[in-house]
Design a protein around this motif. Structure first.
Motif, PDB file in Angstrom:
ATOM      1  N   CYS A  23     -67.074 -47.243  -8.485  1.00  0.00           N
ATOM      2  CA  CYS A  23     -68.153 -46.549  -9.083  1.00  0.00           C
ATOM      3  C   CYS A  23     -66.584 -47.221 -10.443  1.00  0.00           C
ATOM      4  O   CYS A  23     -65.425 -47.498 -10.323  1.00  0.00           O
ATOM      5  CB  CYS A  23     -66.991 -45.002  -9.184  1.00  0.00           C
ATOM      6  N   LEU A  30     -69.711 -47.540  -4.254  1.00  0.00           N
ATOM      7  CA  LEU A  30     -71.080 -46.556  -4.634  1.00  0.00           C
ATOM      8  C   LEU A  30     -71.894 -47.109  -3.461  1.00  0.00           C
ATOM      9  O   LEU A  30     -71.936 -47.636  -2.583  1.00  0.00           O
ATOM     10  CB  LEU A  30     -71.504 -47.163  -5.311  1.00  0.00           C
ATOM     11  N   VAL A  36     -80.281 -45.557  -8.771  1.00  0.00           N
ATOM     12  CA  VAL A  36     -79.679 -44.920  -9.641  1.00  0.00           C
ATOM     13  C   VAL A  36     -78.366 -45.989  -9.124  1.00  0.00           C
ATOM     14  O   VAL A  36     -78.141 -44.816  -7.729  1.00  0.00           O
ATOM     15  CB  VAL A  36     -79.321 -44.514 -10.654  1.00  0.00           C
ATOM     16  N   ARG A  38     -74.705 -44.074  -6.851  1.00  0.00           N
ATOM     17  CA  ARG A  38     -74.026 -42.913  -7.020  1.00  0.00           C
ATOM     18  C   ARG A  38     -72.800 -43.460  -6.233  1.00  0.00           C
ATOM     19  O   ARG A  38     -72.138 -43.479  -5.172  1.00  0.00           O
ATOM     20  CB  ARG A  38     -75.171 -42.237  -6.503  1.00  0.00           C
ATOM     21  N   CYS A  39     -71.801 -42.437  -7.496  1.00  0.00           N
ATOM     22  CA  CYS A  39     -70.639 -42.830  -6.562  1.00  0.00           C
ATOM     23  C   CYS A  39     -70.198 -41.219  -5.771  1.00  0.00           C
ATOM     24  O   CYS A  39     -70.627 -40.138  -6.770  1.00  0.00           O
ATOM     25  CB  CYS A  39     -69.759 -42.445  -8.445  1.00  0.00           C
ATOM     26  N   THR A  44     -74.411 -39.900 -10.153  1.00  0.00           N
ATOM     27  CA  THR A  44     -74.442 -41.434 -10.855  1.00  0.00           C
ATOM     28  C   THR A  44     -74.482 -41.392 -12.752  1.00  0.00           C
ATOM     29  O   THR A  44     -75.043 -41.609 -13.712  1.00  0.00           O
ATOM     30  CB  THR A  44     -76.229 -40.839 -11.329  1.00  0.00           C
ATOM     31  N   GLU A  45     -73.793 -39.671 -12.864  1.00  0.00           N
ATOM     32  CA  GLU A  45     -72.443 -39.729 -13.681  1.00  0.00           C
ATOM     33  C   GLU A  45     -72.304 -41.114 -14.859  1.00  0.00           C
ATOM     34  O   GLU A  45     -72.529 -40.974 -15.969  1.00  0.00           O
ATOM     35  CB  GLU A  45     -71.986 -38.898 -14.618  1.00  0.00           C
ATOM     36  N   PHE A  47     -73.399 -43.929 -14.922  1.00  0.00           N
ATOM     37  CA  PHE A  47     -74.488 -44.495 -15.339  1.00  0.00           C
ATOM     38  C   PHE A  47     -76.050 -44.342 -15.798  1.00  0.00           C
ATOM     39  O   PHE A  47     -76.512 -44.876 -16.475  1.00  0.00           O
ATOM     40  CB  PHE A  47     -75.159 -45.043 -13.512  1.00  0.00           C
ATOM     41  N   GLU A  48     -75.714 -43.145 -16.535  1.00  0.00           N
ATOM     42  CA  GLU A  48     -76.739 -42.204 -17.034  1.00  0.00           C
ATOM     43  C   GLU A  48     -76.020 -42.592 -18.394  1.00  0.00           C
ATOM     44  O   GLU A  48     -75.412 -43.163 -19.516  1.00  0.00           O
ATOM     45  CB  GLU A  48     -76.550 -40.949 -16.994  1.00  0.00           C
TER      46      GLU A  48
END
Length: 55
Positions: A23, A30, A36, A38-39, A44-45, A47-48
């Motif tokens: 992350c 991750l 996508v 995910r941490c 997914t914040e 990577f958005e």
């Protein structure tokens, strides 16, 4: 007049983990099982894409 240089290899330091995806906010490993990354803490914040309201 100021002169701007180019970074050479000896000035660059690798900051990522060897072979592991982490992350960018907290450095946790991750979960890559979905589409996508995910941490476990941030989801997914990180990577958005930014959305400013326009489409």
């Amino acid at each position: 007049m100021e002169k701007y240089g180019v970074k050479t290899e000896d000035e660059m330091v690798k900051t990522g983990a060897e072979g592991k995806k982490v992350c960018p906010l907290c450095g946790a490993e991750l979960d890559l099982s979905g589409n996508v990354p995910r941490c476990p803490k941030h989801g997914t914040e990180p990577f958005e894409k930014e959305n400013d309201g326009r489409e």
